[in-house]
Design a protein around this motif. Sequence first.
Motif, PDB file in Angstrom:
ATOM      1  N   GLY A   1       8.240 -11.832  -8.191  1.00 25.22           N
ATOM      2  CA  GLY A   1       8.528 -13.317  -9.854  1.00 25.22           C
ATOM      3  C   GLY A   1       7.596 -12.649 -10.591  1.00 25.22           C
ATOM      4  O   GLY A   1       7.289 -11.770 -10.969  1.00 25.22           O
ATOM      5  N   HIS A   2       6.889 -13.268 -10.443  1.00 22.53           N
ATOM      6  CA  HIS A   2       5.565 -13.456 -12.043  1.00 22.53           C
ATOM      7  C   HIS A   2       4.153 -12.595 -12.028  1.00 22.53           C
ATOM      8  O   HIS A   2       3.887 -11.781 -12.477  1.00 22.53           O
ATOM      9  CB  HIS A   2       4.927 -14.880 -12.624  1.00 22.53           C
ATOM     10  N   GLN A   3       3.885 -12.175 -10.202  1.00 23.85           N
ATOM     11  CA  GLN A   3       2.888 -11.558 -10.666  1.00 23.85           C
ATOM     12  C   GLN A   3       2.922 -10.776  -9.072  1.00 23.85           C
ATOM     13  O   GLN A   3       0.998 -10.718  -8.603  1.00 23.85           O
ATOM     14  CB  GLN A   3       1.000 -12.167 -10.753  1.00 23.85           C
ATOM     15  N   SER A   4       3.538 -10.038  -8.954  1.00 22.97           N
ATOM     16  CA  SER A   4       3.813 -10.117  -6.957  1.00 22.97           C
ATOM     17  C   SER A   4       4.545  -8.625  -6.914  1.00 22.97           C
ATOM     18  O   SER A   4       5.364  -8.260  -8.200  1.00 22.97           O
ATOM     19  CB  SER A   4       4.595 -10.517  -6.622  1.00 22.97           C
ATOM     20  N   TRP A   5       3.805  -7.296  -6.348  1.00 24.42           N
ATOM     21  CA  TRP A   5       5.526  -6.340  -5.806  1.00 24.42           C
ATOM     22  C   TRP A   5       5.378  -6.388  -4.496  1.00 24.42           C
ATOM     23  O   TRP A   5       4.566  -7.015  -3.499  1.00 24.42           O
ATOM     24  CB  TRP A   5       4.145  -5.099  -5.676  1.00 24.42           C
ATOM     25  N   SER A   6       6.938  -6.425  -4.183  1.00 28.32           N
ATOM     26  CA  SER A   6       7.046  -5.928  -3.238  1.00 28.32           C
ATOM     27  C   SER A   6       7.498  -4.344  -2.622  1.00 28.32           C
ATOM     28  O   SER A   6       7.775  -4.052  -4.093  1.00 28.32           O
ATOM     29  CB  SER A   6       8.696  -6.297  -3.453  1.00 28.32           C
ATOM     30  N   PHE A   7       6.750  -3.758  -1.498  1.00 28.63           N
ATOM     31  CA  PHE A   7       7.090  -2.586  -0.958  1.00 28.63           C
ATOM     32  C   PHE A   7       8.225  -2.030  -1.177  1.00 28.63           C
ATOM     33  O   PHE A   7       7.969  -2.324   0.786  1.00 28.63           O
ATOM     34  CB  PHE A   7       5.432  -2.352  -0.756  1.00 28.63           C
ATOM     35  N   ALA A   8       8.980  -1.557  -1.476  1.00 29.03           N
ATOM     36  CA  ALA A   8      10.367  -1.501  -0.768  1.00 29.03           C
ATOM     37  C   ALA A   8      10.253  -0.097   0.656  1.00 29.03           C
ATOM     38  O   ALA A   8      10.811  -0.014   2.036  1.00 29.03           O
ATOM     39  CB  ALA A   8      11.581  -1.262  -1.841  1.00 29.03           C
TER      40      ALA A   8
ATOM     41  N   ALA B   1       2.237  -7.106  -2.094  1.00 30.56           N
ATOM     42  CA  ALA B   1       0.570  -7.877  -3.742  1.00 30.56           C
ATOM     43  C   ALA B   1       0.993  -8.730  -4.340  1.00 30.56           C
ATOM     44  O   ALA B   1       2.377  -8.931  -4.652  1.00 30.56           O
ATOM     45  CB  ALA B   1       0.473  -6.296  -3.827  1.00 30.56           C
ATOM     46  N   THR B   2      -0.072  -9.771  -4.129  1.00 31.12           N
ATOM     47  CA  THR B   2      -0.160 -10.852  -5.930  1.00 31.12           C
ATOM     48  C   THR B   2      -1.680 -10.220  -6.215  1.00 31.12           C
ATOM     49  O   THR B   2      -2.570 -10.379  -5.724  1.00 31.12           O
ATOM     50  CB  THR B   2      -0.004 -12.193  -4.968  1.00 31.12           C
TER      51      THR B   2
ATOM     52  N   ILE C   1      -2.814 -17.143  -3.544  1.00 29.27           N
ATOM     53  CA  ILE C   1      -1.547 -17.648  -3.210  1.00 29.27           C
ATOM     54  C   ILE C   1      -0.327 -18.300  -2.336  1.00 29.27           C
ATOM     55  O   ILE C   1       0.510 -17.912  -2.505  1.00 29.27           O
ATOM     56  CB  ILE C   1      -2.606 -18.502  -1.761  1.00 29.27           C
ATOM     57  N   THR C   2      -0.846 -19.203  -3.789  1.00 34.49           N
ATOM     58  CA  THR C   2       0.347 -20.609  -4.586  1.00 34.49           C
ATOM     59  C   THR C   2       1.435 -19.659  -5.161  1.00 34.49           C
ATOM     60  O   THR C   2       2.125 -19.994  -4.886  1.00 34.49           O
ATOM     61  CB  THR C   2      -0.279 -21.260  -5.244  1.00 34.49           C
ATOM     62  N   ALA C   3       0.300 -18.299  -6.064  1.00 33.86           N
ATOM     63  CA  ALA C   3       1.590 -17.738  -6.688  1.00 33.86           C
ATOM     64  C   ALA C   3       2.081 -16.423  -5.515  1.00 33.86           C
ATOM     65  O   ALA C   3       3.103 -16.459  -5.912  1.00 33.86           O
ATOM     66  CB  ALA C   3       0.816 -16.754  -7.539  1.00 33.86           C
ATOM     67  N   HIS C   4       1.529 -16.373  -4.576  1.00 37.42           N
ATOM     68  CA  HIS C   4       2.280 -14.978  -3.567  1.00 37.42           C
ATOM     69  C   HIS C   4       3.314 -15.982  -2.986  1.00 37.42           C
ATOM     70  O   HIS C   4       5.006 -15.804  -2.909  1.00 37.42           O
ATOM     71  CB  HIS C   4       1.556 -14.838  -2.461  1.00 37.42           C
ATOM     72  N   PHE C   5       3.474 -17.224  -2.904  1.00 37.94           N
ATOM     73  CA  PHE C   5       4.840 -18.556  -2.333  1.00 37.94           C
ATOM     74  C   PHE C   5       5.839 -18.170  -3.226  1.00 37.94           C
ATOM     75  O   PHE C   5       6.829 -18.238  -2.800  1.00 37.94           O
ATOM     76  CB  PHE C   5       3.696 -19.771  -1.641  1.00 37.94           C
ATOM     77  N   ARG C   6       5.181 -18.867  -3.806  1.00 37.99           N
ATOM     78  CA  ARG C   6       6.636 -18.708  -5.181  1.00 37.99           C
ATOM     79  C   ARG C   6       7.165 -17.793  -5.189  1.00 37.99           C
ATOM     80  O   ARG C   6       8.443 -17.655  -5.663  1.00 37.99           O
ATOM     81  CB  ARG C   6       5.368 -19.534  -6.349  1.00 37.99           C
ATOM     82  N   ASP C   7       6.806 -16.020  -5.676  1.00 41.28           N
ATOM     83  CA  ASP C   7       6.851 -15.635  -6.109  1.00 41.28           C
ATOM     84  C   ASP C   7       8.096 -14.873  -4.898  1.00 41.28           C
ATOM     85  O   ASP C   7       8.843 -14.141  -4.963  1.00 41.28           O
ATOM     86  CB  ASP C   7       5.852 -14.027  -6.333  1.00 41.28           C
TER      87      ASP C   7
ATOM     88  N   ALA D   1      -9.027 -12.779  -6.999  1.00 40.35           N
ATOM     89  CA  ALA D   1      -8.148 -13.292  -5.575  1.00 40.35           C
ATOM     90  C   ALA D   1      -6.512 -12.548  -6.389  1.00 40.35           C
ATOM     91  O   ALA D   1      -6.215 -12.439  -6.725  1.00 40.35           O
ATOM     92  CB  ALA D   1      -8.400 -14.238  -5.350  1.00 40.35           C
ATOM     93  N   HIS D   2      -7.386 -11.373  -4.901  1.00 39.76           N
ATOM     94  CA  HIS D   2      -6.023 -10.362  -4.294  1.00 39.76           C
ATOM     95  C   HIS D   2      -4.946 -10.944  -3.099  1.00 39.76           C
ATOM     96  O   HIS D   2      -5.785 -10.503  -2.229  1.00 39.76           O
ATOM     97  CB  HIS D   2      -6.095  -8.761  -4.939  1.00 39.76           C
ATOM     98  N   ALA D   3      -4.277 -10.460  -3.066  1.00 40.47           N
ATOM     99  CA  ALA D   3      -3.225 -11.038  -2.141  1.00 40.47           C
ATOM    100  C   ALA D   3      -3.093  -9.633  -1.425  1.00 40.47           C
ATOM    101  O   ALA D   3      -2.260  -9.190  -2.226  1.00 40.47           O
ATOM    102  CB  ALA D   3      -2.782 -12.461  -2.072  1.00 40.47           C
ATOM    103  N   VAL D   4      -2.618  -9.773  -0.131  1.00 40.45           N
ATOM    104  CA  VAL D   4      -2.236  -8.354   0.338  1.00 40.45           C
ATOM    105  C   VAL D   4      -0.757  -8.223   1.492  1.00 40.45           C
ATOM    106  O   VAL D   4      -1.582  -9.082   2.688  1.00 40.45           O
ATOM    107  CB  VAL D   4      -2.266  -6.571   0.552  1.00 40.45           C
ATOM    108  N   ALA D   5      -0.140  -8.675   1.767  1.00 45.81           N
ATOM    109  CA  ALA D   5       0.306  -9.283   2.981  1.00 45.81           C
ATOM    110  C   ALA D   5       0.905  -7.647   4.148  1.00 45.81           C
ATOM    111  O   ALA D   5       1.443  -7.020   3.524  1.00 45.81           O
ATOM    112  CB  ALA D   5       1.844  -9.088   2.438  1.00 45.81           C
ATOM    113  N   ILE D   6       0.853  -7.562   4.942  1.00 44.90           N
ATOM    114  CA  ILE D   6       0.642  -6.147   5.826  1.00 44.90           C
ATOM    115  C   ILE D   6       1.541  -7.303   7.614  1.00 44.90           C
ATOM    116  O   ILE D   6       0.853  -7.898   8.653  1.00 44.90           O
ATOM    117  CB  ILE D   6      -0.742  -6.111   6.549  1.00 44.90           C
ATOM    118  N   GLU D   7       2.367  -6.233   7.717  1.00 46.56           N
ATOM    119  CA  GLU D   7       3.479  -6.372   9.312  1.00 46.56           C
ATOM    120  C   GLU D   7       3.024  -5.392   9.848  1.00 46.56           C
ATOM    121  O   GLU D   7       3.108  -4.244   9.445  1.00 46.56           O
ATOM    122  CB  GLU D   7       4.049  -6.983   8.702  1.00 46.56           C
ATOM    123  N   ARG D   8       2.990  -5.790  10.957  1.00 50.35           N
ATOM    124  CA  ARG D   8       3.510  -4.929  11.850  1.00 50.35           C
ATOM    125  C   ARG D   8       4.554  -4.874  12.688  1.00 50.35           C
ATOM    126  O   ARG D   8       5.536  -5.776  12.333  1.00 50.35           O
ATOM    127  CB  ARG D   8       2.358  -5.530  13.448  1.00 50.35           C
TER     128      ARG D   8
END
Length: 336
Positions: free
Chosen positions: A4-11, A184-185, A212-218, A328-335
């Motif tokens: 998206g516009h302001q996020s990274w997806s870590f493959a 991460a956003t 958070i809104t940007a993260h959902f959008r991206d 604000a910076h957001a990071v998604a973490i998964e188990r």
Amino acid sequence: MQQGHQSWSFANRPVIIASAAVGGPFEAQGPLAKDFDMLHGDIWLGQASFEKAERKLLEEACEVAVRKAGLQKKDIEFFLCGDLMNQITASSFAARTMAVPYLGLFGACSTSMEGLALASLIVNSRAGRYVLCGTSSHNATAEKQFRYPTEYGGQKPPTAQWTVTGAGVAVVAPEGEGPRVTGATIGRIVDMGITDPFNMGAAMAPAAVDTITAHFRDFGTFHEEYDLIATGDLGKVGHHIARDLFAKHGMAIPEEKFVDCGLLIYGRDQQAEVIAGGSGCGCSATVTYGHILNRMRQGELRKILIVATGALLSPITYQQNESIPGIAHAVAIERE
């Protein structure tokens, strides 16, 4: 990589192979005390100044995290860190002790997730194998710099927050056991004209909602995908504003899922003493790298979004009557 516009997806899904949280005597009285690796009974930590005490907090957290990862200091290839003191001196002097390549960061209280996002970016792109990231704060150093020294006994309004004395760090690697960073956003500056340094929650809340809104959008997702969404240190005032803003835009997040580290660290029983809640770089860092990641490791949480918030003011800007920019910076973490 870019999502998206302001996020990274870590493959490659970098792994947090170890984390550590160190706190002070007030944090030892809170409900999350058991999630700290070390707790001190003296706010001075046996040092000659509060500033040196904060540096020691950070050094200890780094040592514990590296040891828990089964590594030595020489194995760390990059160290990303920042804090609230002038010229991020706690981080720079801790980096001197670590003696590894160092990148100093300043995002105020958003530094914890700024560092984790950048560490994950480095590992995901194979630009580094073992990256250490973290941050710290100390109640007395922050009060002295941004408000009034604690010795003055100055009165505070109901919107004020209590700066956490603590340090939290993590070791990020390309493989291993532990929660994985999946995205991460990166936030943008949001400034709603707040000028009161005793009302950080109101200054930061719009930035948290924006990120958070940007993260959902991206990522084309919504809160249903997450077991927990935790903001950094909005406290009672900022968290209430954030909830209202989400509701106003038709994006209400369930109360049990949307929490704040500044409200978790001291608990309801101590809210009168800490006024509106916890704050400081060490707030989201210790709660995330201690309590929340422990819950993930125990199987209670599968996927979380940590949104560290920062108020980018300084004594100079305050004295020049500037408003307080929020980030604000957001990071998604998964188990796994």
